[in-house]
Design a protein around this motif. Structure first.
Motif, short mmCIF file in Angstrom:
data_model
loop_
_atom_site.label_atom_id
_atom_site.label_comp_id
_atom_site.label_asym_id
_atom_site.label_seq_id
_atom_site.Cartn_x
_atom_site.Cartn_y
_atom_site.Cartn_z
N HIS A 63 -5.29 -4.74 6.45
CA HIS A 63 -4.30 -3.72 6.13
C HIS A 63 -4.21 -2.64 7.21
O HIS A 63 -3.13 -2.19 7.56
CB HIS A 63 -4.62 -3.07 4.78
N THR A 108 -6.28 3.04 -2.22
CA THR A 108 -6.69 1.65 -2.47
C THR A 108 -6.85 1.45 -3.97
O THR A 108 -6.82 2.41 -4.74
CB THR A 108 -8.02 1.35 -1.77
N ASP A 158 -9.07 -3.31 -2.83
CA ASP A 158 -8.31 -4.45 -2.33
C ASP A 158 -7.85 -4.27 -0.89
O ASP A 158 -7.01 -5.02 -0.40
CB ASP A 158 -7.10 -4.71 -3.24
N THR A 159 -8.39 -3.27 -0.20
CA THR A 159 -7.90 -2.90 1.12
C THR A 159 -8.93 -3.22 2.19
O THR A 159 -10.09 -2.80 2.07
CB THR A 159 -7.54 -1.40 1.16
N ARG A 160 -8.51 -3.93 3.24
CA ARG A 160 -9.41 -4.35 4.31
C ARG A 160 -9.09 -3.57 5.57
O ARG A 160 -7.96 -3.59 6.08
CB ARG A 160 -9.27 -5.86 4.55
N LEU A 218 0.84 -1.19 0.00
CA LEU A 218 0.00 0.00 0.00
C LEU A 218 0.87 1.23 0.00
O LEU A 218 1.91 1.27 0.65
CB LEU A 218 -0.89 0.04 1.25
N THR A 223 -14.18 -3.49 3.27
CA THR A 223 -13.29 -3.71 2.13
C THR A 223 -13.50 -2.61 1.10
O THR A 223 -14.60 -2.45 0.55
CB THR A 223 -13.54 -5.08 1.50
N ILE A 232 -5.30 6.81 2.54
CA ILE A 232 -4.76 5.57 1.98
C ILE A 232 -5.24 5.45 0.55
O ILE A 232 -6.42 5.70 0.26
CB ILE A 232 -5.24 4.36 2.79
N ARG A 260 -0.79 -3.62 8.50
CA ARG A 260 0.25 -2.68 8.10
C ARG A 260 0.26 -1.46 9.01
O ARG A 260 1.30 -0.93 9.34
CB ARG A 260 0.04 -2.27 6.64
#
Length: 244
Positions: free
Chosen positions: A184, A29, A162-164, A4, A159, A27, A211
């Motif tokens: 993430h 995504t 692709d980012t949770r 990311l 979600t 962020i 992360r």
């Protein structure tokens, strides 16, 4: 786990003039930019492309007359520092979608919402939503009743592309929480006696390896304790924001 690109930004005091500047992080995504606003305590606001998502909106944490209306509202459980109908009313539009627990809805009259129970999965406005059990294992009221009994409260995994993103609600380091995959960003509660100790939060972090980890709902607990506990975990960055 996919890489990311994380950007940090500060939001001007547009939405919260009473409490001053409201921090936000951005962020990127695969579905677009996600901006996360740290309103206070267990209260968050996300902006995702043109969508506004309010999580546990509570009037004492933010000025909801000044915040943008909601496309989606998520409520984790029925306690007054998480469920505040007056705050929800201020950000409702005719097409706002609301997700909450059965116990939340049972406390409201003439209110419509989607009820999610532990383990349910759905998609709202293109955002995947998974309801994760949120409950106490150890900490209890005098007399033995859990502050948050199993089966009543939710955390949510959201979600975006692709980012949770995990917003855990009021919980301890439960097996269900530690079994989550591909998280993430995690918001984990850390205040006693209601939720987790720093050691419990560190236990979850080592299991799910987000992360980015935001301790939230941390009351008088010093979040720097968590930084110390996770100093040897290079895959997880602990970020401290004003979320007491």
């Amino acid at each position: 786990m996919k890489t990311l690109l994380i950007l940090f930004t500060m939001c001007a005091a547009t939405f919260n003039p009473v409490r001053g500047q409201m921090e936000s992080d951005v962020i990127r995504t695969s579905g677009g930019e996600l901006e996360m606003f740290f309103v206070g305590h267990g209260t968050l606001m996300f902006k995702y492309n043109d969508l506004v998502i309010h999580i546990d909106p509570v009037s004492r944490e933010g000025d909801y007359d000044e915040m943008p209306d909601a496309d989606l509202v998520l409520v984790t459980h029925e306690h007054g520092d998480h469920l505040d109908l007056s705050a929800i009313d201020r950000i409702m539009k005719s097409d706002t979608r609301v997700v909450m627990t059965r116990k939340c809805l049972d406390q409201l009259e003439d209110f419509e919402a989607m009820v999610m129970k532990n383990g349910d999965r759905t998609s709202v406005l293109g955002i995947g939503i998974e309801a994760v059990p949120a409950y106490n294992i150890v900490h209890r009221r005098p007399g033995g009743t859990a502050f948050h009994p199993k089966g009543e409260g939710n955390g949510y995994v959201l979600t975006f592309g692709d980012t949770r993103i995990l917003v855990a609600g009021d919980t301890e380091n439960t097996p269900e929480l530690k079994a989550l995959k591909d998280i993430h960003v995690a918001f984990l509660p850390m205040n006693l006696p209601y939720t987790m100790t720093p050691e419990m939060v560190a236990d979850v972090a080592r299991a799910i390896r987000p992360r980015i980890l935001y301790p939230y709902h941390y009351g008088n607990t010093d979040p720097k304790e968590l930084v110390t506990l996770l100093k040897d975990e290079p895959d997880t960055e602990v970020r401290i924001r004003q979320l007491q």
